[in-house]
Design an enzyme around this catalytic site. Structure first.
Site, PDB file in Angstrom:
ATOM      1  N   THR A 168       0.922  -1.259  -0.137  1.00  0.00           N
ATOM      2  CA  THR A 168      -0.090  -0.133  -0.081  1.00  0.00           C
ATOM      3  C   THR A 168       0.829   1.348  -0.037  1.00  0.00           C
ATOM      4  O   THR A 168       2.053   1.413   0.426  1.00  0.00           O
ATOM      5  CB  THR A 168      -0.767  -0.267   1.265  1.00  0.00           C
ATOM      6  OG1 THR A 168      -1.602  -1.273   1.289  1.00  0.00           O
ATOM      7  CG2 THR A 168      -1.760   1.118   1.374  1.00  0.00           C
ATOM      8  N   VAL A 197     -12.893  -5.712   1.818  1.00  0.00           N
ATOM      9  CA  VAL A 197     -12.498  -4.657   1.888  1.00  0.00           C
ATOM     10  C   VAL A 197     -11.453  -4.398   3.152  1.00  0.00           C
ATOM     11  O   VAL A 197     -11.890  -4.872   4.218  1.00  0.00           O
ATOM     12  CB  VAL A 197     -13.597  -3.426   2.451  1.00  0.00           C
ATOM     13  CG1 VAL A 197     -13.152  -1.921   2.621  1.00  0.00           C
ATOM     14  CG2 VAL A 197     -14.688  -3.394   0.987  1.00  0.00           C
TER      15      VAL A 197
HETATM   16  N1  GLY Z   1      -3.499  -2.377   4.203  1.00  0.00           N
HETATM   17  C1  GLY Z   1      -4.103  -2.793   3.031  1.00  0.00           C
HETATM   18  C2  GLY Z   1      -4.902  -4.110   3.194  1.00  0.00           C
HETATM   19  O1  GLY Z   1      -5.062  -4.704   3.856  1.00  0.00           O
HETATM   20  O2  GLY Z   1      -5.875  -3.858   1.973  1.00  0.00           O
END
Ligand code: GLY
Length: 311
Positions: A168, A197
């Site tokens: 990310t 999500v």
């Molecule tokens: N931190 C990104 C996810 O787990 O989608």
């Protein structure tokens, strides 16, 4: 600190051969962000542009280069928010080159805070965003990973954080007028279930910001970051009197102890900055009116940052 920017490029076990790509990507984003800061740009515009640059860089798990989900699709999450409780967020979005731009359009439209899946697509179309082909986001590395994991029933997405991979992108910006903006974008985790999500688009989990205090952006295994509301938790420690660095360290320590979570956080505000992670590496960069450009990826780099509240 009068103004500054901090950026992360994911907390994972980033392999040695990808370290230079990460450092270069973070450096490019930091140069762009800091030059815009010096030009008096608005925190939110800077945060968006920095994330667009990182989404376009296939090194990272965001936009181009995103992991594929269990069905071989790209589903991305993104958030952008400012210190006046204004938020735009998008989740489970298929095939747009820059999810952060759609999050920004939701922010500007000022109706819903968060749109997901088909609804997000309808909104994006109304606002003139063009869907791209999966081929535009898919890089060979991710196709190979998908084909390898597809029939591996022992693999669970959290395992990816212990493997040689990457993640990310996120940023916190404090502009010359004292406004704070946060932005985060992700392709999620490899082989995630369709519709999954993560923390990224959730205010309080993937990002958080309060006026005259701190902005926070998170990275790591989203399921655990959601459980402890990791970004809001940094502010909890800050409100209890910890400095920004200690607040990030306390939040990551809580993540480890409470849910054995894996991840990292960055924070920035007038009183200083902080970053902490419990994965082997997290790519990061920071520059403020008091600190020259500083890029790092290992724990020892994190320790070497000239934290201004300590001087
Ligand atoms: N931190 C990104 C996810 O787990 O989608």
């Amino acid at each position: 600190m009068k103004y500054g920017i901090i950026i992360h490029g994911g907390a994972w076990d980033i392999p040695d051969e990808l370290v230079d790509n990460h450092l270069n990507g973070i450096n490019n984003a930091l140069e762009l962000g800091y030059s815009l800061l010096e030009d008096n740009s608005n925190a939110i515009d800077i945060a968006e542009k920095v994330i667009v640059l990182l989404e376009n860089d296939p090194t990272f798990d965001a936009g181009k280069g995103s992991f594929l989900n269990a069905l071989g699709n790209v589903e991305m999450d993104a958030i952008i928010a400012t210190d006046n409780y204004k938020i735009g967020s998008v989740a489970a979005l298929n095939n747009y080159p820059n999810p952060i731009k759609i999050a920004r359009a939701i922010y500007d439209f000022d109706g819903s805070v968060m749109l997901v899946g088909e609804g997000a697509k309808i909104f994006a179309e109304q606002f003139g965003f063009q869907q791209c082909k999966i081929e535009d986001l898919l890089v060979g590395r991710e196709l190979k990973r998908y084909l390898k994991l597809k029939n591996d029933n022992s693999f669970v997405p959290k395992d990816a954080f212990k493997q040689k991979t990457r993640g990310t992108v996120g940023t916190v910006v404090l502009d010359k007028r004292g406004r704070i903006a946060v932005a985060v974008s992700t392709g999620g985790t490899p082989k995630k279930p369709p519709g999954r999500v993560g923390d990224t688009p959730l205010f309080g989990a993937g990002a958080y910001v309060e006026k005259n205090k701190l902005g926070v952006a998170a990275t790591g295994y989203g399921e655990d970051l959601i459980k402890v509301l990791i970004s809001r938790r940094v502010l909890d420690f800050y409100d209890r009197g910890y400095n920004p660095l200690e607040s990030t360290e306390q939040a990551i320590s809580f993540l480890s102890k409470s849910v054995k979570g894996l991840g990292g956080v960055i924070t920035l505000g007038k009183e200083g900055l902080g970053l902490a992670f419990n994965t082997p590496r997290m790519a990061f960069g920071v520059q403020t009116d008091e600190i020259k450009s500083f890029i790092g990826i290992n724990q020892k780099d994190r320790e070497a940052v000239p934290y201004t509240h300590l001087t």
